[in-house]
Write a protein that holds these residues in place. Structure first.
Motif, PDB file in Angstrom:
ATOM      1  N   ALA A  57       0.829  -1.205   0.000  1.00  0.00           N
ATOM      2  CA  ALA A  57       0.000   0.000   0.000  1.00  0.00           C
ATOM      3  C   ALA A  57       0.869   1.265   0.000  1.00  0.00           C
ATOM      4  N   GLU A  58       1.929   1.232   0.794  1.00  0.00           N
ATOM      5  CA  GLU A  58       2.780   2.416   0.940  1.00  0.00           C
ATOM      6  C   GLU A  58       3.516   2.720  -0.372  1.00  0.00           C
ATOM      7  N   GLU A  59       4.097   1.687  -0.966  1.00  0.00           N
ATOM      8  CA  GLU A  59       4.851   1.850  -2.217  1.00  0.00           C
ATOM      9  C   GLU A  59       3.971   2.394  -3.343  1.00  0.00           C
ATOM     10  N   SER A  60       2.719   1.889  -3.385  1.00  0.00           N
ATOM     11  CA  SER A  60       1.880   2.234  -4.526  1.00  0.00           C
ATOM     12  C   SER A  60       1.579   3.725  -4.564  1.00  0.00           C
ATOM     13  N   LYS A  61       1.713   4.383  -3.409  1.00  0.00           N
ATOM     14  CA  LYS A  61       1.469   5.824  -3.381  1.00  0.00           C
ATOM     15  C   LYS A  61       2.663   6.600  -3.911  1.00  0.00           C
ATOM     16  N   GLN A  62       3.809   5.963  -3.960  1.00  0.00           N
ATOM     17  CA  GLN A  62       5.031   6.698  -4.268  1.00  0.00           C
ATOM     18  C   GLN A  62       5.424   6.653  -5.736  1.00  0.00           C
ATOM     19  N   VAL A  63       4.692   5.923  -6.548  1.00  0.00           N
ATOM     20  CA  VAL A  63       5.096   5.813  -7.946  1.00  0.00           C
ATOM     21  C   VAL A  63       4.196   6.664  -8.827  1.00  0.00           C
ATOM     22  N   SER A  64       4.716   6.986 -10.009  1.00  0.00           N
ATOM     23  CA  SER A  64       4.000   7.932 -10.866  1.00  0.00           C
ATOM     24  C   SER A  64       2.850   7.267 -11.607  1.00  0.00           C
ATOM     25  N   TYR A  65       2.922   5.937 -11.752  1.00  0.00           N
ATOM     26  CA  TYR A  65       1.850   5.244 -12.454  1.00  0.00           C
ATOM     27  C   TYR A  65       0.818   4.757 -11.443  1.00  0.00           C
ATOM     28  N   ARG A  66      -0.312   4.291 -11.966  1.00  0.00           N
ATOM     29  CA  ARG A  66      -1.389   3.891 -11.078  1.00  0.00           C
ATOM     30  C   ARG A  66      -1.274   2.400 -10.774  1.00  0.00           C
ATOM     31  N   VAL A  67      -1.293   2.079  -9.473  1.00  0.00           N
ATOM     32  CA  VAL A  67      -1.251   0.686  -9.054  1.00  0.00           C
ATOM     33  C   VAL A  67      -2.655   0.311  -8.611  1.00  0.00           C
ATOM     34  N   VAL A  68      -3.213  -0.717  -9.224  1.00  0.00           N
ATOM     35  CA  VAL A  68      -4.574  -1.116  -8.893  1.00  0.00           C
ATOM     36  C   VAL A  68      -4.562  -2.570  -8.430  1.00  0.00           C
ATOM     37  N   LYS A  69      -5.705  -3.013  -7.920  1.00  0.00           N
ATOM     38  CA  LYS A  69      -5.755  -4.424  -7.543  1.00  0.00           C
ATOM     39  C   LYS A  69      -6.793  -5.140  -8.386  1.00  0.00           C
ATOM     40  N   ASP A  70      -6.539  -6.419  -8.650  1.00  0.00           N
ATOM     41  CA  ASP A  70      -7.517  -7.189  -9.410  1.00  0.00           C
ATOM     42  C   ASP A  70      -8.479  -7.859  -8.434  1.00  0.00           C
ATOM     43  N   GLU A  71      -9.340  -8.731  -8.964  1.00  0.00           N
ATOM     44  CA  GLU A  71     -10.379  -9.314  -8.107  1.00  0.00           C
ATOM     45  C   GLU A  71      -9.791 -10.195  -6.995  1.00  0.00           C
ATOM     46  N   ASN A  72      -8.544 -10.644  -7.161  1.00  0.00           N
ATOM     47  CA  ASN A  72      -7.927 -11.479  -6.120  1.00  0.00           C
ATOM     48  C   ASN A  72      -7.009 -10.683  -5.198  1.00  0.00           C
ATOM     49  N   GLU A  73      -7.176  -9.377  -5.199  1.00  0.00           N
ATOM     50  CA  GLU A  73      -6.357  -8.507  -4.338  1.00  0.00           C
ATOM     51  C   GLU A  73      -4.900  -8.454  -4.771  1.00  0.00           C
ATOM     52  N   ASN A  74      -4.605  -8.972  -5.963  1.00  0.00           N
ATOM     53  CA  ASN A  74      -3.225  -8.918  -6.428  1.00  0.00           C
ATOM     54  C   ASN A  74      -2.963  -7.603  -7.155  1.00  0.00           C
ATOM     55  N   VAL A  75      -1.669  -7.248  -7.160  1.00  0.00           N
ATOM     56  CA  VAL A  75      -1.289  -5.962  -7.725  1.00  0.00           C
ATOM     57  C   VAL A  75      -1.302  -5.997  -9.250  1.00  0.00           C
ATOM     58  N   LYS A  76      -1.879  -4.980  -9.856  1.00  0.00           N
ATOM     59  CA  LYS A  76      -1.788  -4.806 -11.309  1.00  0.00           C
ATOM     60  C   LYS A  76      -1.341  -3.364 -11.568  1.00  0.00           C
ATOM     61  N   LEU A  77      -0.615  -3.179 -12.660  1.00  0.00           N
ATOM     62  CA  LEU A  77      -0.137  -1.843 -12.994  1.00  0.00           C
ATOM     63  C   LEU A  77      -0.923  -1.345 -14.201  1.00  0.00           C
ATOM     64  N   ASP A  78      -1.527  -0.199 -14.028  1.00  0.00           N
ATOM     65  CA  ASP A  78      -2.425   0.318 -15.047  1.00  0.00           C
ATOM     66  C   ASP A  78      -1.646   1.077 -16.111  1.00  0.00           C
ATOM     67  N   CYS A  79      -1.938   0.794 -17.362  1.00  0.00           N
ATOM     68  CA  CYS A  79      -1.273   1.486 -18.460  1.00  0.00           C
ATOM     69  C   CYS A  79      -2.343   2.097 -19.362  1.00  0.00           C
ATOM     70  N   PRO A  80      -2.752   3.335 -19.084  1.00  0.00           N
ATOM     71  CA  PRO A  80      -3.850   3.934 -19.847  1.00  0.00           C
ATOM     72  C   PRO A  80      -3.547   4.085 -21.335  1.00  0.00           C
ATOM     73  N   ALA A  81      -2.276   4.211 -21.706  1.00  0.00           N
ATOM     74  CA  ALA A  81      -1.943   4.458 -23.110  1.00  0.00           C
ATOM     75  C   ALA A  81      -2.446   3.348 -24.019  1.00  0.00           C
ATOM     76  N   ILE A  82      -2.396   2.113 -23.527  1.00  0.00           N
ATOM     77  CA  ILE A  82      -2.899   1.041 -24.368  1.00  0.00           C
ATOM     78  C   ILE A  82      -4.090   0.356 -23.713  1.00  0.00           C
ATOM     79  N   GLY A  83      -4.619   1.013 -22.688  1.00  0.00           N
ATOM     80  CA  GLY A  83      -5.833   0.522 -22.055  1.00  0.00           C
ATOM     81  C   GLY A  83      -5.720  -0.877 -21.499  1.00  0.00           C
ATOM     82  N   LYS A  84      -4.622  -1.162 -20.834  1.00  0.00           N
ATOM     83  CA  LYS A  84      -4.429  -2.514 -20.339  1.00  0.00           C
ATOM     84  C   LYS A  84      -3.824  -2.469 -18.937  1.00  0.00           C
ATOM     85  N   GLN A  85      -4.137  -3.503 -18.169  1.00  0.00           N
ATOM     86  CA  GLN A  85      -3.496  -3.612 -16.863  1.00  0.00           C
ATOM     87  C   GLN A  85      -2.493  -4.742 -16.920  1.00  0.00           C
TER      88      GLN A  85
END
Lengths: 627, 162
Positions: A57-85
């Motif tokens: 949780a702490e790390e995800s606040k410190q990066v410039s990209y968006r860190v999201v979670k999937d349905e299993n609470e696992n970390v995914k990195l959001d990439c809006p440019a190509i609309g993919k996680q």
């Protein structure tokens, strides 16, 4: 994917069997891109790999990209440019693929197998995720080895003396300490300790926060909310940090950092080494505990250490070196290149595994304890309680297993019973005897836990399995052997056997906890497809470049030796040359190749003609330029 | 992709001269695994011991019962701690699954036994306990079999934590 808007950089010390410095250029270009395109530029991915959202949780606040979670609470990195996680594994795979490509083209040989390094204090899940990343990149991962251990391999490779060394590895995102005994070709890790959430990025963050809070005080604007400004601040902070390794003070100048109705705003300030040290003083303090703990675990004193080796870019910070010096009372060894030594060590281990390097063996340890959940040791908990241990022989330690019938999750009050303690040399195999806690209990669920915490739920759960069909008996009577094995590859398997019936249940923990097998398969395929696209693009560029140079060479030679060959051959060459030039402008890769081949043919005719004409023209001295 | 460049590059002096610097790199000089005698020694060591030991717990106790920890490490009873250390290292260089090559599971077993023996003998306290037991029973004990006859299945584990 590498060609899309998303770019990747900085996996820190991912070492690969063959080190290639050209990956650095990619890193720099990605860093430049980070400023203009912060949401689509991924950095410090290593901090998220194999982790669940609540762990980072702490790390995800410190990066410039968006860190999201999937349905299993696992970390995914959001990439809006190509609309993919993306999973962190996929991003890491891209980095690995780039390194492999560089290595392949340098060696002129296909690289298919790799030794990948990870921070020593990575848990099993993070290691498996790294392995998955390797697989997604199309690699056969021979071994995951620990970074400080790898560093010691590179350091001790050429040395003959017997030494006890301490490796202090402070990288971009993680911190490791390992104590090793190096002697007679045996690299024996005595203990390892670390902090997976401490690294150079944290030092940068301190400077960023300092700059932002000053700015807020002066201008009333919170720069941390502006992703682009934050990215520029981070870059400036890192630059200042690096400069402070050689200077005692540095200027930070960030013109047009933001704008208000009054006009543009700038940052212009000076950071001294002393101030920097003050900003980071608690981080520096955090470096001390793992050093002390690793020595305690190795049952050594500071005076027993012969060498302290600094690894990782952040050990260039003078304040960090000062901490090491004060703590150990030794002048740290800075002879190794802190950025490269880990990769070199990985290459040594790859050589050992491939059989190319002999007389060296690495005896590594498991950094964290492994165990299972219990209600605690019966003998410890309640001597007078009805749970009987009298059926168990003296030296056997029976522990009462937690009742687990419907509820699959860990009970909050269950404790962890260690089966393989930390710093156990691998491979290893250990077992313990457990018993039931309820009368007539027929099934038990075992959770495989990793960590040092007392309570089971505070540790990382790597998986669980159910032992069923225990014959009903009073509590404390059934005896269940639980055996944990870790092989030399670090694969953990757990077996529970009911002694009365011989019933056996086992689990081999192979996949990472964050990605399912199917997901990995899918990613492997996707990555292969991207790789194919990339390869085609690259081939097209390479062919074009090659064709250009062929055209240039042909023209040059026609000019020089044109009169020595008959007119019709020359015409043929010229027409083929023209054809090739046309194809370079518009044709496909294959067409360019064909034209090059055609030109090559007529050139060979020209060559033989020239050779015949050569002596007559009296140009015989030296080798013919046509060859 | 790289091979496509070769037909043309040979014809042109400029290009062909650029290819040789690469070629010496490509044939990797894979030195054969050095010291065959060492490896064969490891084989003989593992072979004699291993066939009955694999997965056969009851058998293991009978065959391995004859080997004391000292015998396992191939050191005399009065060996110094330095002797023990260097014997352990020598054996680790032979038996560790990373270097043993052939059969990884057998060598892992072998290595774990040696490591357990080393753990007991390198710790003065554990060693003296073990020595006393050995004297009392006047027969050597197996690795980690702490004298509790019914519990032979656990002989990779010394009852102390290590």
């Amino acid at each position: 994917m590498a060609s899309s808007a998303a770019q990747i950089h900085a996996l820190g010390g991912i070492g690969i069997a063959t080190y290639s410095s050209s990956s650095k250029s990619n890193l720099n270009s990605a860093k430049r891109q980070a400023v203009v395109n912060p949401e689509n530029t991924f950095s410090s991915v290593k901090r998220f790999i194999g982790s669940r959202m609540d762990e980072v949780a702490e790390e995800s606040k410190q990066v410039s990209y968006r860190v999201v979670k999937d349905e299993n609470e696992n970390v995914k990195l959001d990439c809006p440019a190509i609309g993919k996680q993306f999973a962190a594994e996929e991003i890491s795979a891209q980095v690995l693929r780039k390194l492999v490509d560089d290595a392949s083209s340098f060696l002129d040989e296909k690289v298919t197998r790799a030794v990948i390094t990870v921070p020593a204090y990575f848990n099993d899940s993070q290691r498996r995720a790294t392995k998955d990343a390797g697989r997604i990149a199309g690699l056969d991962v021979l071994r995951i080895i620990n970074e400080p251990t790898a560093a010691s391999l590179a350091y001790g490779f050429e040395r003959k003396s017997n030494e006890t060394i301490l490796v202090f590895d402070l990288g971009g995102g993680t911190f490791d300490v390992s104590v090793l005994e190096v002697s007679e070709g045996v690299f024996q890790v005595l203990s390892t300790c670390g902090d997976t959430h401490l690294g150079g990025d944290d030092f940068d963050k301190r400077v960023v926060d300092w700059l932002a809070s000053n700015f807020k005080k002066d201008e009333g604007i919170d720069l941390l909310k502006d992703k682009q400004a934050l990215q520029r601040l981070t870059e400036a902070a890192e630059k200042a940090k690096i400069e402070l390794s050689s200077l005692t003070q540095t200027n930070i100048s960030l013109p047009f950092i933001t704008a208000t109705a009054d006009g543009p705003k700038h940052i212009e300030t000076t950071l001294t080494r002393t101030k920097f040290r003050e900003l980071c003083s608690d981080l520096l303090d955090r470096c001390k505990t793992p050093v002390e703990n690793s020595l305690r675990d190795a049952r050594l004193k500071f005076k027993d250490i012969d060498e302290v080796i600094l690894v990782g870019g952040s050990t260039r910070i003078p304040a960090v070196q000062e901490v090491v010096r004060k703590l150990t009372g030794k002048e740290p060894n800075v002879t190794v290149n802190p950025d490269e030594v880990v990769a070199l060590g990985a290459a040594v281990q790859a050589g050992v595994l491939a059989g190319d390097v002999s007389h060296i063996v690495l005896l590594d340890v498991t950094p964290l304890s492994l165990g299972t959940n219990t209600v605690g040791d019966v003998r410890k908990r309640c001597r007078e309680c009805t749970t009987s241990t009298r059926n168990l022989r003296g030296s056997e330690r029976a522990e009462v297993l937690q009742v687990q019938r419907r509820n699959e999750t860990l009970r909050t009050d269950s404790v962890m019973s260690k089966i393989i303690p930390r710093n156990t040399t691998l491979p290893t195999s250990k077992s313990k005897v457990f018993t039931t806690v309820d009368d007539g209990q027929t099934r038990v669920r075992f959770h495989v836990l990793q960590g040092e915490r007392e309570f089971a739920r505070d540790n990382k759960c790597l998986g669980s399995f159910l032992l069923d069909g225990i014959p009903p008996a009073p509590r404390g009577v059934p005896k269940i052997d639980v055996k944990f094995d870790i092989d030399a590859n670090g694969i953990l398997s757990a077996t529970a056997t009911d002694r009365a019936t011989g019933n056996k249940q086992e689990i081999t923990i192979t996949g990472s906890t964050t990605l399912s097998k199917d997901e990995v398969e899918k990613m492997v395929k996707e990555a292969e497809r991207f790789a194919k696209d990339d390869k085609q693009k690259r081939e097209a560029i390479d062919t074009k470049n090659q064709a250009d140079s062929v055209v240039y060479q042909t023209e040059k030679q026609l000019k020089e030796f044109g009169e020595k060959i008959p007119g019709e051959v020359k015409e043929k060459i010229e027409s083929k040359l023209q054809e090739l030039e046309d194809k370079i402008g518009s044709g496909s890769t294959q067409e360019i190749k064909d034209s090059m081949a055609a030109l090559n043919q007529v050139m060979q005719i020209g060559q033989s003609m020239c050779n015949q004409a050569g002596p007559e023209a009296g140009a015989g001295a030296g080798p013919s330029p046509w060859r | 992709m790289l091979s496509s460049s070769s037909p043309t590059s040979f014809a042109h002096p400029f290009l062909s001269s650029s290819s040789p610097p690469l070629s010496p790199v490509s044939p990797p000089s894979r030195s054969a695994r050095i010291s065959p005698p060492l490896v064969s020694a490891s084989c003989s060591y593992t072979c004699t011991e291993d066939t009955p030991r694999l997965h056969q717990i009851p058998l293991r106790s009978t065959t391995a019962a004859t080997a004391s920890l000292y015998e396992l490490l191939e050191v005399p009873l009065g060996a110094t701690s330095q002797d023990i250390k260097s014997a352990y290292r020598r054996l680790a260089r032979i038996c560790h699954p990373d270097v043993a090559g052939t059969d990884r599971t057998t060598s892992a077993d072998e290595f774990m036994k040696i490591h357990a023996a080393y753990c007991t003998l390198s710790d003065p306290e554990k060693r003296s306990v073990y020595d006393r037991r050995m004297l009392r029973r006047s027969r050597p004990l197996t690795v980690g079999n702490s004298g509790m006859g019914s519990y032979v299945g656990r002989n990779w584990e010394t009852d102390q934590c290590w």
